[in-house]
Enzyme design. Structure first.
Site, mmCIF file in Angstrom:
data_model
loop_
_atom_site.group_PDB
_atom_site.id
_atom_site.type_symbol
_atom_site.label_atom_id
_atom_site.label_comp_id
_atom_site.label_asym_id
_atom_site.label_seq_id
_atom_site.Cartn_x
_atom_site.Cartn_y
_atom_site.Cartn_z
ATOM 1 C CB SER A 106 -1.007 -0.026 1.170
ATOM 2 O OG SER A 106 -1.461 1.215 1.335
ATOM 3 C CE1 TYR A 165 -3.674 -2.180 5.533
ATOM 4 C CE2 TYR A 165 -3.621 0.235 4.114
ATOM 5 C CZ TYR A 165 -3.643 -1.355 4.322
ATOM 6 O OH TYR A 165 -4.005 -1.901 3.236
#
Length: 260
Positions: free
Chosen positions: A143, A156
């Site tokens: 990501s 995250y």
């Protein structure tokens, strides 16, 4: 069905309705026999039906990558069905907490690491022997969160940063076996999930979803957000022989939002 993955066997771990689906359908469209792995069998069946309706070949093997026996069965059933493994695309991830680190529950971080990092490592280890036979490839879906430190993405970023570091080490450790390990780091992905989220943001601020999109996309060079198939094609390239001299690298796919 022909393309850069013709006659290859590709395992996709983590098949959801957005990017996971696109990884599978794009692999099939490029000639691969695709193994679909995730915990929800009904979702796998839907994607497999789509592949086979288009003339492709697929196999549905429900699997939980946090469970060693389940992963071992995934390898066994894949080899039994198709006889080989040429590429593994690791797409499984945990939904971010979207809270500051001060407010994030430690168990949420543990669960994220268990799935995204340790589960991915477990799956890669399990397929290493077969991938070595084929001089194959591993592609990690990461990501753009590893490129920034925006609020509420801390937990995250912890898991995705660990995944990136692990991927780089695996590239070094598995290179001697002829296995390439690379990473795709998407930005925002214009899928149904993001469309729903932008709708919620629009309600909160009294604007339209189109305005939320425009404001978000304005930060990128192309003034738009990438779609699932565009992310998937980057992964397909790295899984293919066209990327035969590429390993240990990260390919950002974010329409130019971040420059590295």
């Amino acid at each position: 069905m022909s393309g850069v993955l013709k006659d290859k066997v590709v395992v996709v771990s983590g098949v959801g309705p957005g990017l996971g689906r696109s990884l599978c359908t794009q692999a099939a469209a490029n000639g691969a026999k695709v193994v679909l792995a995730a915990r929800t069998e009904s979702r796998l069946r839907e994607v497999a039906d789509e592949i086979e309706s288009a003339g492709g070949q697929s196999a549905v093997i429900p699997a939980d990558i946090t469970d060693e026996d389940s992963v071992a069965n995934l390898v066994t059933q894949t080899v039994r069905t198709f006889g080989r493994v040429d590429a593994l695309i690791n797409n499984a991830f945990a939904v971010p907490s979207m809270k500051s680190l001060a407010r994030t529950d430690f168990q949420q971080i543990r669960d994220s690491l268990d799935l995204s990092v340790l589960g991915t490592l477990r799956t890669t280890q399990a397929f290493t022997e077969e991938l070595a036979k084929a001089k194959g490839a591993v592609v990690m879906i990461n990501s753009m969160v590893v490129r920034h430190s925006e609020p509420r993405y801390g937990s995250y970023k912890i898991s995705k940063s660990a995944l990136l570091a692990m991927s780089q080490t695996l590239a070094t450790e598995l290179g001697g076996k002829g296995i390439r390990v690379n990473t795709v780091a998407p930005g925002y992905i214009w899928s149904d999930q993001l469309k729903w989220y932008f709708g919620e943001v629009a309600k909160k601020y009294g604007i339209t979803p189109e305005q939320v999109y425009e404001q978000t996309a304005s930060r990128s060079d192309l003034k738009r957000l990438p779609e699932p198939d565009e992310i998937a094609r980057a992964a397909i390239f790295l899984a293919s022989d066209w990327a035969s001299a590429i390993t240990g690298q990260t390919l950002d796919v974010n329409c130019g939002e971040y420059h590295i």
